[in-house]
Design a protein around this motif. Sequence first.
Motif, PDB file in Angstrom:
ATOM      1  N   VAL A 216      31.594  54.648  27.429  1.00  0.00           N
ATOM      2  CA  VAL A 216      32.532  53.604  27.005  1.00  0.00           C
ATOM      3  C   VAL A 216      32.140  52.250  27.598  1.00  0.00           C
ATOM      4  CG1 VAL A 216      34.930  52.848  27.172  1.00  0.00           C
ATOM      5  CG2 VAL A 216      34.416  55.241  26.662  1.00  0.00           C
ATOM      6  N   SER A 217      31.762  52.255  28.890  1.00  0.00           N
ATOM      7  CA  SER A 217      31.358  50.988  29.520  1.00  0.00           C
ATOM      8  C   SER A 217      30.073  50.458  28.899  1.00  0.00           C
ATOM      9  CB  SER A 217      31.179  51.205  31.024  1.00  0.00           C
ATOM     10  OG  SER A 217      32.380  51.673  31.619  1.00  0.00           O
TER      11      SER A 217
ATOM     12  N   GLY B 117      26.906  46.574  25.431  1.00  0.00           N
ATOM     13  CA  GLY B 117      26.126  46.272  24.232  1.00  0.00           C
ATOM     14  C   GLY B 117      26.853  45.376  23.262  1.00  0.00           C
ATOM     15  N   HIS B 118      28.176  45.543  23.188  1.00  0.00           N
ATOM     16  CA  HIS B 118      28.938  44.705  22.271  1.00  0.00           C
ATOM     17  C   HIS B 118      29.023  43.269  22.764  1.00  0.00           C
ATOM     18  CE1 HIS B 118      32.541  43.182  20.147  1.00  0.00           C
ATOM     19  NE2 HIS B 118      32.126  43.979  19.155  1.00  0.00           N
ATOM     20  N   ARG B 119      29.101  43.055  24.090  1.00  0.00           N
ATOM     21  CA  ARG B 119      29.211  41.707  24.639  1.00  0.00           C
ATOM     22  C   ARG B 119      27.834  41.028  24.744  1.00  0.00           C
ATOM     23  NH1 ARG B 119      34.157  40.721  27.542  1.00  0.00           N
ATOM     24  NH2 ARG B 119      35.548  42.537  27.337  1.00  0.00           N
ATOM     25  N   ILE B 120      26.787  41.801  24.810  1.00  0.00           N
ATOM     26  CA  ILE B 120      25.434  41.229  24.884  1.00  0.00           C
ATOM     27  C   ILE B 120      24.649  41.787  23.702  1.00  0.00           C
ATOM     28  CG2 ILE B 120      23.421  40.865  26.382  1.00  0.00           C
ATOM     29  CD1 ILE B 120      25.130  41.699  28.739  1.00  0.00           C
ATOM     30  N   PRO B 121      24.829  41.262  22.523  1.00  0.00           N
ATOM     31  CA  PRO B 121      24.174  41.840  21.348  1.00  0.00           C
ATOM     32  C   PRO B 121      22.662  41.689  21.357  1.00  0.00           C
ATOM     33  CG  PRO B 121      25.273  39.810  20.777  1.00  0.00           C
ATOM     34  CD  PRO B 121      25.680  40.123  22.191  1.00  0.00           C
ATOM     35  N   GLN B 122      22.148  40.635  22.046  1.00  0.00           N
ATOM     36  CA  GLN B 122      20.703  40.476  22.073  1.00  0.00           C
ATOM     37  C   GLN B 122      20.010  41.462  23.003  1.00  0.00           C
ATOM     38  OE1 GLN B 122      22.920  38.389  23.195  1.00  0.00           O
ATOM     39  NE2 GLN B 122      22.334  37.509  25.175  1.00  0.00           N
TER      40      GLN B 122
ATOM     41  N   ALA C 215      26.865  46.841  16.872  1.00  0.00           N
ATOM     42  CA  ALA C 215      28.140  46.292  16.432  1.00  0.00           C
ATOM     43  C   ALA C 215      28.294  44.833  16.875  1.00  0.00           C
ATOM     44  CB  ALA C 215      29.289  47.136  17.010  1.00  0.00           C
ATOM     45  N   GLY C 216      27.837  44.496  18.060  1.00  0.00           N
ATOM     46  CA  GLY C 216      27.931  43.124  18.546  1.00  0.00           C
ATOM     47  C   GLY C 216      26.994  42.194  17.798  1.00  0.00           C
ATOM     48  N   TYR C 217      25.845  42.699  17.429  1.00  0.00           N
ATOM     49  CA  TYR C 217      24.885  41.866  16.697  1.00  0.00           C
ATOM     50  C   TYR C 217      25.404  41.540  15.291  1.00  0.00           C
ATOM     51  CZ  TYR C 217      20.506  40.214  14.763  1.00  0.00           C
ATOM     52  OH  TYR C 217      19.528  39.435  14.177  1.00  0.00           O
ATOM     53  N   ALA C 218      26.077  42.531  14.681  1.00  0.00           N
ATOM     54  CA  ALA C 218      26.650  42.270  13.354  1.00  0.00           C
ATOM     55  C   ALA C 218      27.745  41.222  13.444  1.00  0.00           C
ATOM     56  CB  ALA C 218      27.177  43.579  12.781  1.00  0.00           C
TER      57      ALA C 218
END
Length: 207
Positions: A108-109, A114-119, A200-203
């Motif tokens: 979960v963490s 990954g969602h907050r740092i999409p790059q 998901a963050g990159y999208a």
Amino acid sequence: MTDPQLPPPAGAMPPLPPATSVPQDPASGAVPPPAYPSAPPAPYPPAYPSAPPAAPPGAYQVPVGGYAAPSGTYTAPDAAPKPSGFLGLLALGLSILAAVVMPIIGGVSAFEVGHRIPQGFSGSTGDLGFLSPARDQVLWTELSFWAGTVLGIAAIVLGIIAIRRKQGRGAGIAALIVAVLGAIIFFVAVFTAFAVGGAAGYATFTT
């Protein structure tokens, strides 16, 4: 004189045997009585065993005919007590925490990272400053990793002890297997969640 070879005349007395002299005690001068052969001793009646002594009043007596056989089958109790299986169960519980609970927390963490740092790591410049947007999530991921490591090592040690002492041997063997697989499960869960979160963050970032 008559001829000794002729029978004695009728009415004549038979000749008396010559008298034998009885020895006298020179000290007392008394004549001891004639000695007669002693009679054989009378046979004694056969000796019968005497009756056993009576038990004192109040003593326990065996019932007539012996004791009655107990009903059912009798099994001898175990000489040694059965060892407890708590140690093996404890090792199994720690291995489940290390292989199931910690990967869930870490996954979960990692998804949030990954969602907050999409790059991802492509935007790093050699330092860890790019992780600042997801500082808390990175900390939780690291804590879950170290907690899972400690729990897995404890489960392995307790599982070996349980197997050696036969205190929950089956649970100890299962704890060893689960603890070893826990490390693999953790890394697979964290990297998969990080990749899904990054996608998901990159999208979201491109839109």
